[in-house]
Motif scaffolding. Structure first.
Motif, short mmCIF file in Angstrom:
data_model
loop_
_atom_site.label_atom_id
_atom_site.label_comp_id
_atom_site.label_asym_id
_atom_site.label_seq_id
_atom_site.Cartn_x
_atom_site.Cartn_y
_atom_site.Cartn_z
N ILE A 90 0.85 -1.18 0.00
CA ILE A 90 0.00 0.00 0.00
C ILE A 90 0.89 1.23 0.00
O ILE A 90 1.68 1.45 0.91
CB ILE A 90 -0.92 0.02 1.23
CG1 ILE A 90 -1.78 -1.24 1.24
CG2 ILE A 90 -1.76 1.27 1.25
CD1 ILE A 90 -2.61 -1.39 2.49
N ALA A 91 0.78 2.05 -1.03
CA ALA A 91 1.56 3.29 -1.10
C ALA A 91 0.96 4.32 -0.18
O ALA A 91 -0.26 4.41 -0.04
CB ALA A 91 1.57 3.81 -2.53
N PRO A 92 1.79 5.13 0.49
CA PRO A 92 1.26 6.18 1.35
C PRO A 92 0.51 7.23 0.54
O PRO A 92 0.90 7.56 -0.56
CB PRO A 92 2.51 6.78 2.00
CG PRO A 92 3.61 6.44 1.05
CD PRO A 92 3.25 5.11 0.46
N LEU A 93 -0.57 7.73 1.09
CA LEU A 93 -1.33 8.77 0.42
C LEU A 93 -0.54 10.06 0.46
O LEU A 93 0.09 10.41 1.45
CB LEU A 93 -2.68 8.97 1.11
CG LEU A 93 -3.69 7.84 0.93
CD1 LEU A 93 -4.93 8.13 1.78
CD2 LEU A 93 -4.07 7.70 -0.52
N LEU A 94 -0.60 10.77 -0.63
CA LEU A 94 0.08 12.05 -0.73
C LEU A 94 -0.90 13.15 -0.41
O LEU A 94 -1.92 13.28 -1.07
CB LEU A 94 0.64 12.24 -2.14
CG LEU A 94 1.25 13.61 -2.44
CD1 LEU A 94 2.56 13.76 -1.69
CD2 LEU A 94 1.45 13.79 -3.93
N ALA A 95 -0.59 13.96 0.58
CA ALA A 95 -1.46 15.07 0.90
C ALA A 95 -1.48 16.02 -0.29
O ALA A 95 -0.45 16.44 -0.80
CB ALA A 95 -0.93 15.80 2.14
N GLY A 96 -2.70 16.34 -0.71
CA GLY A 96 -2.84 17.22 -1.86
C GLY A 96 -2.46 16.58 -3.17
O GLY A 96 -2.13 17.28 -4.12
N GLU A 133 -1.56 -1.67 -20.92
CA GLU A 133 -1.47 -1.59 -19.47
C GLU A 133 -0.35 -0.64 -19.09
O GLU A 133 0.76 -0.69 -19.65
CB GLU A 133 -1.17 -2.96 -18.84
CG GLU A 133 -2.31 -3.95 -18.89
CD GLU A 133 -2.00 -5.22 -18.10
OE1 GLU A 133 -1.08 -5.20 -17.24
OE2 GLU A 133 -2.66 -6.25 -18.36
N PHE A 134 -0.63 0.21 -18.13
CA PHE A 134 0.36 1.06 -17.46
C PHE A 134 -0.33 1.55 -16.20
O PHE A 134 -1.56 1.50 -16.08
CB PHE A 134 0.78 2.25 -18.34
CG PHE A 134 -0.32 3.25 -18.58
CD1 PHE A 134 -0.42 4.41 -17.83
CD2 PHE A 134 -1.29 3.01 -19.55
CE1 PHE A 134 -1.46 5.31 -18.04
CE2 PHE A 134 -2.33 3.90 -19.78
CZ PHE A 134 -2.41 5.07 -19.02
N GLY A 135 0.43 2.01 -15.24
CA GLY A 135 -0.19 2.50 -14.02
C GLY A 135 0.84 2.93 -13.01
O GLY A 135 2.05 2.79 -13.22
N GLY A 136 0.37 3.47 -11.92
CA GLY A 136 1.25 3.92 -10.86
C GLY A 136 0.47 4.18 -9.59
O GLY A 136 -0.77 4.23 -9.60
N ASP A 137 1.19 4.37 -8.50
CA ASP A 137 0.54 4.61 -7.22
C ASP A 137 0.23 6.11 -7.05
O ASP A 137 0.30 6.89 -8.00
CB ASP A 137 1.37 4.04 -6.07
CG ASP A 137 2.73 4.73 -5.90
OD1 ASP A 137 2.87 5.93 -6.26
OD2 ASP A 137 3.66 4.07 -5.41
N GLN A 138 -0.08 6.51 -5.82
CA GLN A 138 -0.57 7.85 -5.57
C GLN A 138 0.51 8.84 -5.16
O GLN A 138 0.21 9.98 -4.81
CB GLN A 138 -1.66 7.78 -4.48
CG GLN A 138 -2.83 6.90 -4.87
CD GLN A 138 -3.82 6.70 -3.74
OE1 GLN A 138 -3.61 7.15 -2.62
NE2 GLN A 138 -4.92 6.01 -4.03
N SER A 139 1.76 8.44 -5.27
CA SER A 139 2.86 9.32 -4.89
C SER A 139 3.05 10.44 -5.91
O SER A 139 2.63 10.33 -7.07
CB SER A 139 4.16 8.53 -4.77
OG SER A 139 4.56 8.03 -6.03
N ALA A 140 3.72 11.51 -5.49
CA ALA A 140 3.98 12.63 -6.40
C ALA A 140 4.80 12.18 -7.59
O ALA A 140 4.55 12.62 -8.72
CB ALA A 140 4.70 13.75 -5.63
N THR A 141 5.77 11.30 -7.37
CA THR A 141 6.60 10.81 -8.48
C THR A 141 5.77 10.07 -9.50
O THR A 141 5.91 10.26 -10.71
CB THR A 141 7.72 9.91 -7.95
OG1 THR A 141 8.56 10.66 -7.07
CG2 THR A 141 8.58 9.37 -9.09
N CYS A 142 4.88 9.18 -9.04
CA CYS A 142 4.06 8.42 -9.97
C CYS A 142 3.06 9.30 -10.70
O CYS A 142 2.83 9.11 -11.90
CB CYS A 142 3.32 7.30 -9.24
SG CYS A 142 4.26 5.76 -9.12
#
Length: 342
Positions: A9-15, A272-281
């Motif tokens: 589970i990726a940490p949620l990015l505030a904002g 297919e492509f995708g990423g988590d909720q981080s700023a980098t992704c």
């Protein structure tokens, strides 16, 4: 999807939903994709429980699951299915009850411009790898499916998800025979042809004479309506299991295959492509979609991995939860909105 189905589970990015710059400076002059959408996963779930129980082990997507993506402006959905559920024995008739369930799902998605029927089997049937000796089994499956759906032009035929551990030359022979069989039914639907090595864009030239680039050059579709299906994740090993490696990683990994497509006069879909909720992704997703638009002469579409109601806390999921969009949706929504600019 390559690799495991258990995710950190990726940490949620505030904002995280705040707006990022759209792609690159020359995007406004580029060609937008024809198709843009999402994978609605769940029909391929629980392969270890074949055939499994519909509604408990797996389910086909319906209109309610797809509604948020239609509202987002998407015009394409990719629907993964398992071969063994559709055809319990090779070279045998399709299962009537299963096909009725799938037909109902496809009917509920008919408002989309494109619905990709994706046989999500990794070039295997009940764990047995396809080869020239048994490749006719895939030919038989697609002959039956093409005959069933040839009068549904919105249905695209994704002949196989992510073949791997099969030589590129051997895979070409099976794929070309499959496409020829589809055309013999009279079907004119768009056909999506993957490469081997998980059909990764980053590995398209890997393998020397047995690379996808070498083996699939000059691929023949008698109907002249095909595109290569390519997948590209943004983490360190391109598996879609980790955080993104950097904000420009997608374009770096697709540059080689993009040149190859242009040299071949071929088209491709990023299936297919995708990423988590981080700023980098989020930045990497935005840049990747900008790159596809910059190279829209060869990249005709994309489908994000993934949507679907059964993902739980999967960090790449873009299915709304509790009525709230995921941060990745802001990137996808803005890119789609940009396609409609005069």
């Amino acid at each position: 999807m390559a690799g495991l189905t258990t995710w950190a589970i990726a940490p949620l990015l505030a904002g995280a939903a705040l707006l990022l710059p759209l792609g690159t400076a020359n995007q406004a002059q580029a060609i937008p994709p024809r198709y843009y959408g999402v994978n609605l996963a769940s029909g391929e779930f629980a392969p270890e429980k074949l055939p499994g129980e519909h509604g408990r082990d797996y389910v086909y997507p319906g209109a309610a699951t797809a509604a948020p993506f239609r509202a987002m402006g998407m015009n394409s959905v990719r629907v993964p299915v398992l071969w063994e559920r559709l055809q319990p024995r090779p070279n045998a008739p399709l299962d009537a009850a299963e096909m009725a369930r799938l037909d109902a799902s496809l009917a509920s998605l008919s408002g989309f411009q494109q619905v990709i029927l994706d046989v999500h089997n990794y070039a295997r049937y009940r764990g047995q790898l396809l080869s020239r000796a048994n490749g006719g089994e895939l030919v038989d499956l697609w002959t039956r499916l093409a005959d069933r759906y040839k009068n549904r032009p919105e249905i695209a035929f994704g002949i196989m998800n992510e073949p791997h551990d099969i030589g590129a030359g051997e895979w070409r022979a099976i794929a070309e025979a499959t496409v020829a069989a589809i055309r013999r039914t009279g079907a004119r639907n768009l056909v999506l042809v993957p490469g081997t090595r998980w059909t990764g864009g980053h590995s398209w030239q890997a393998g020397g004479r047995d690379s996808n680039a070498a083996a699939l050059a000059g691929f023949v579709d008698p109907g002249r309506n095909m595109a290569f299906e390519i997948h590209q994740y943004l983490d360190n090993d391109s598996s879609g299991q980790h955080a993104c490696s950097g904000p420009k990683v997608g374009r770096a990994r697709l540059e080689g295959v993009t040149r190859w497509l242009r040299q071949q006069g071929a088209k491709a879909v990023l299936g297919e492509f995708g990423g988590d909720q981080s700023a980098t992704c989020l930045a990497a997703l935005d840049d990747l979609l900008g790159y596809l638009r910059e190279n829209g002469d060869v990249w005709i579409g994309w489908n994000y991995w993934a949507g679907g109601d059964w993902w739980g806390d999967y960090s790449y999921s873009v299915q709304p939860s509790g009525g709230k969009d995921k941060p990745q949706a802001a990137v996808l929504r803005r890119q789609i909105a940009s396609y409609r600019r005069p």
